[in-house]
Motif scaffolding. Sequence first.
Motif, PDB file in Angstrom:
ATOM      1  N   GLU A   1       0.842  -1.202   0.000  1.00  0.00           N
ATOM      2  CA  GLU A   1       0.000   0.000   0.000  1.00  0.00           C
ATOM      3  C   GLU A   1       0.875   1.248   0.000  1.00  0.00           C
ATOM      4  OE1 GLU A   1      -2.947   0.375   3.235  1.00  0.00           O
ATOM      5  OE2 GLU A   1      -3.591  -1.627   2.562  1.00  0.00           O
ATOM      6  N   ALA A   2       1.920   1.198   0.823  1.00  0.00           N
ATOM      7  CA  ALA A   2       2.830   2.347   0.892  1.00  0.00           C
ATOM      8  C   ALA A   2       3.520   2.562  -0.451  1.00  0.00           C
ATOM      9  CB  ALA A   2       3.865   2.116   1.989  1.00  0.00           C
ATOM     10  N   LEU A   3       3.924   1.457  -1.095  1.00  0.00           N
ATOM     11  CA  LEU A   3       4.583   1.580  -2.400  1.00  0.00           C
ATOM     12  C   LEU A   3       3.621   2.173  -3.431  1.00  0.00           C
ATOM     13  CD1 LEU A   3       6.620  -1.767  -2.631  1.00  0.00           C
ATOM     14  CD2 LEU A   3       7.465   0.532  -2.118  1.00  0.00           C
ATOM     15  N   ALA A   4       2.352   1.746  -3.359  1.00  0.00           N
ATOM     16  CA  ALA A   4       1.354   2.286  -4.289  1.00  0.00           C
ATOM     17  C   ALA A   4       1.196   3.790  -4.066  1.00  0.00           C
ATOM     18  CB  ALA A   4       0.022   1.565  -4.100  1.00  0.00           C
ATOM     19  N   ALA A   5       1.219   4.213  -2.788  1.00  0.00           N
ATOM     20  CA  ALA A   5       1.101   5.641  -2.476  1.00  0.00           C
ATOM     21  C   ALA A   5       2.298   6.407  -3.037  1.00  0.00           C
ATOM     22  CB  ALA A   5       1.008   5.834  -0.965  1.00  0.00           C
ATOM     23  N   LEU A   6       3.484   5.814  -2.904  1.00  0.00           N
ATOM     24  CA  LEU A   6       4.689   6.473  -3.435  1.00  0.00           C
ATOM     25  C   LEU A   6       4.623   6.586  -4.951  1.00  0.00           C
ATOM     26  CD1 LEU A   6       7.366   4.705  -1.197  1.00  0.00           C
ATOM     27  CD2 LEU A   6       6.745   7.130  -1.147  1.00  0.00           C
ATOM     28  N   LYS A   7       4.087   5.550  -5.577  1.00  0.00           N
ATOM     29  CA  LYS A   7       3.929   5.567  -7.036  1.00  0.00           C
ATOM     30  C   LYS A   7       2.990   6.706  -7.452  1.00  0.00           C
ATOM     31  CE  LYS A   7       1.776   2.818 -10.696  1.00  0.00           C
ATOM     32  NZ  LYS A   7       2.525   3.386 -11.814  1.00  0.00           N
ATOM     33  N   THR A   8       1.900   6.855  -6.696  1.00  0.00           N
ATOM     34  CA  THR A   8       0.945   7.926  -6.996  1.00  0.00           C
ATOM     35  C   THR A   8       1.621   9.296  -6.903  1.00  0.00           C
ATOM     36  OG1 THR A   8      -0.571   6.523  -5.772  1.00  0.00           O
ATOM     37  CG2 THR A   8      -1.434   8.619  -6.534  1.00  0.00           C
ATOM     38  N   GLN A   9       2.567   9.408  -5.970  1.00  0.00           N
ATOM     39  CA  GLN A   9       3.308  10.676  -5.845  1.00  0.00           C
ATOM     40  C   GLN A   9       4.341  10.851  -6.960  1.00  0.00           C
ATOM     41  OE1 GLN A   9       5.014  10.741  -1.872  1.00  0.00           O
ATOM     42  NE2 GLN A   9       3.066  10.123  -0.993  1.00  0.00           N
ATOM     43  N   GLY A  10       4.454   9.851  -7.849  1.00  0.00           N
ATOM     44  CA  GLY A  10       5.328  10.013  -9.007  1.00  0.00           C
ATOM     45  C   GLY A  10       6.649   9.266  -8.939  1.00  0.00           C
ATOM     46  N   LEU A  11       6.851   8.427  -7.916  1.00  0.00           N
ATOM     47  CA  LEU A  11       8.118   7.701  -7.806  1.00  0.00           C
ATOM     48  C   LEU A  11       8.175   6.554  -8.822  1.00  0.00           C
ATOM     49  CD1 LEU A  11      10.758   7.437  -6.175  1.00  0.00           C
ATOM     50  CD2 LEU A  11       9.564   5.847  -4.664  1.00  0.00           C
ATOM     51  N   THR A  12       9.333   6.394  -9.463  1.00  0.00           N
ATOM     52  CA  THR A  12       9.546   5.311 -10.409  1.00  0.00           C
ATOM     53  C   THR A  12      10.154   4.123  -9.660  1.00  0.00           C
ATOM     54  OG1 THR A  12      10.098   7.049 -11.970  1.00  0.00           O
ATOM     55  CG2 THR A  12      10.571   4.783 -12.649  1.00  0.00           C
ATOM     56  N   ILE A  13       9.618   2.930  -9.923  1.00  0.00           N
ATOM     57  CA  ILE A  13      10.009   1.758  -9.128  1.00  0.00           C
ATOM     58  C   ILE A  13      10.338   0.572 -10.024  1.00  0.00           C
ATOM     59  CG2 ILE A  13       9.200   0.066  -7.407  1.00  0.00           C
ATOM     60  CD1 ILE A  13       7.383   2.256  -6.267  1.00  0.00           C
TER      61      ILE A  13
END
Lengths: 234, 296
Positions: free
Chosen positions: A174-186
């Motif tokens: 869930e946290a990773l999904a939130a970071l992705k929404t903020q624009g982080l590339t993973i």
Amino acid sequence: MLEVRNLKVAYSGIQALRGVSLDVAKGETVALIGPNGAGKSSLLNTISGIVRPEAGSVTMDGADLTGMRPWGVTNAGILQVPESRKVFSEMTVLENLSVGKTALHGRAADYDLSDVFKVFPILEDRRNQRAGSLSGGQQQMLVIGRALMGGPRLLLLDEPSLGLAPVIIAQVFEALAALKTQGLTILLVEQNAHLALSASDRAYVMEQGKIVKSGDSAALAEDPEITALYLGQA
Amino acid sequence: MLAQQLLNGLVVSGVYALFSLGFTLVFGIQRILNLAHGAVFMTGAMVAYYTVDGGGPLWLGFILAIVVSGLLSVLVEIICFRRLRKTGDEEFGGVVSSIGAGLVITTIAQQVSNTQILRFPFETFPVVIFRFWDLRVSMLQLFMAGAAIVMVLILGYLFYKTAFGRRVRAVTDNEHAAMLMGINPNRIYSQTYFLAGALAGAAGVLVGLAFNSISFVMGDPYLMFGFAIIILGGLGSIPGALLASVVFGMVQTLTIAYLPSGLTDTIIFAALFLILLIRPHGLLGQEDAGNLGGRR
């Protein structure tokens, strides 16, 4: 953003990567799945500069990173969250997070302490505790937080679900999904293919040091070969 | 009389602390026993002596000793350990190569000093004795205790309160993860060896002044005591090394004062065995510290 071309790596004669090419575009979450020993961790460690490739290239936004040492790679904004967590166990949570700032090498920070605490509130409660005394899930959150402090433009994650209870895995993703929404590339390496495919936009399948398949995660999740081999549904 | 001996013991403890802190710092970060540490200590005393002998002031000798010993220690790391680390042979290979480096340094010092015992000119350090209550304290003793305390405090501050210290501890804890956080371990190693060598060099000058006797072999007993101290304190533990230095300094001073002098080492090392029987990992040691390379 990240371009890996024909990367070859050998450890004392044993070929770990046999010409791997992959791309990660800005804002994407890309998964890399495959069985144990396929070379997934080798690939991440080669991108991070821990392992030097025999041939091939790694570029980030056009800048050549091939064969660069790890501190140079972190300076280019590629931060790896290593397998099996590897917190600095004798140091406090705050100190661990503060070490992450080394990777900035003077660059502006994208995430500060309060951002990390927003993503993982439990870390704020435990901030003065020894990292070694945290639970596995909290340690996983700490190493992700530590990497965030290093100002990642691309976050490499090596088996973040390994050895964690399902409830905790859900929290981490869930946290990773939130970071992705903020624009982080993973770029996410996972043995748990189901989890990886559901959390990513695109995926690569790796076997014996080679990419054998790639495509949209949703499409791969429907692929009969993939479902048979990795999703346990014959 | 007892108070006087305790005071003397504290001064001796300070010197042991300076010597063994560097020793344990290096062991903590690399799991390596740097057996050239005694030679680095001796080099500090020699540099201070030759500075004064050449007409320089003692403070300059002290600073030069710290800098030269620090740099020498960095050189030992690069020559003795860095290449071995790449092949993974540093644990035992490093013991042998650092013994070799120690011999080279000692032999050079023997040639330079012509195998003589060197003495600072009279009153290089002003001989002033303070008396209060029944105690006699020389200015040199005050200086030694003060220098040791200041240096330990600086080291503690660097280690536990600064970004540099966090990086050192990160490399100590997990070198792989530290590299992924952008830390260059080789640079941390050089900085750590510089600190270790500088502390040893300072200890060398203090010992040279205290006994007014400097020779190329003066590092050997300190290497042995330093070794015992870091085992007693718990390998790699900084607070442990401090505590063990005080225990050693006190036991040594008191046995010299109250018992036949030939018994001193016997008692010290018997005490070491006794403590290790009760606490096998040392006074403040971690469970895994005795397991060489165990935390990698």
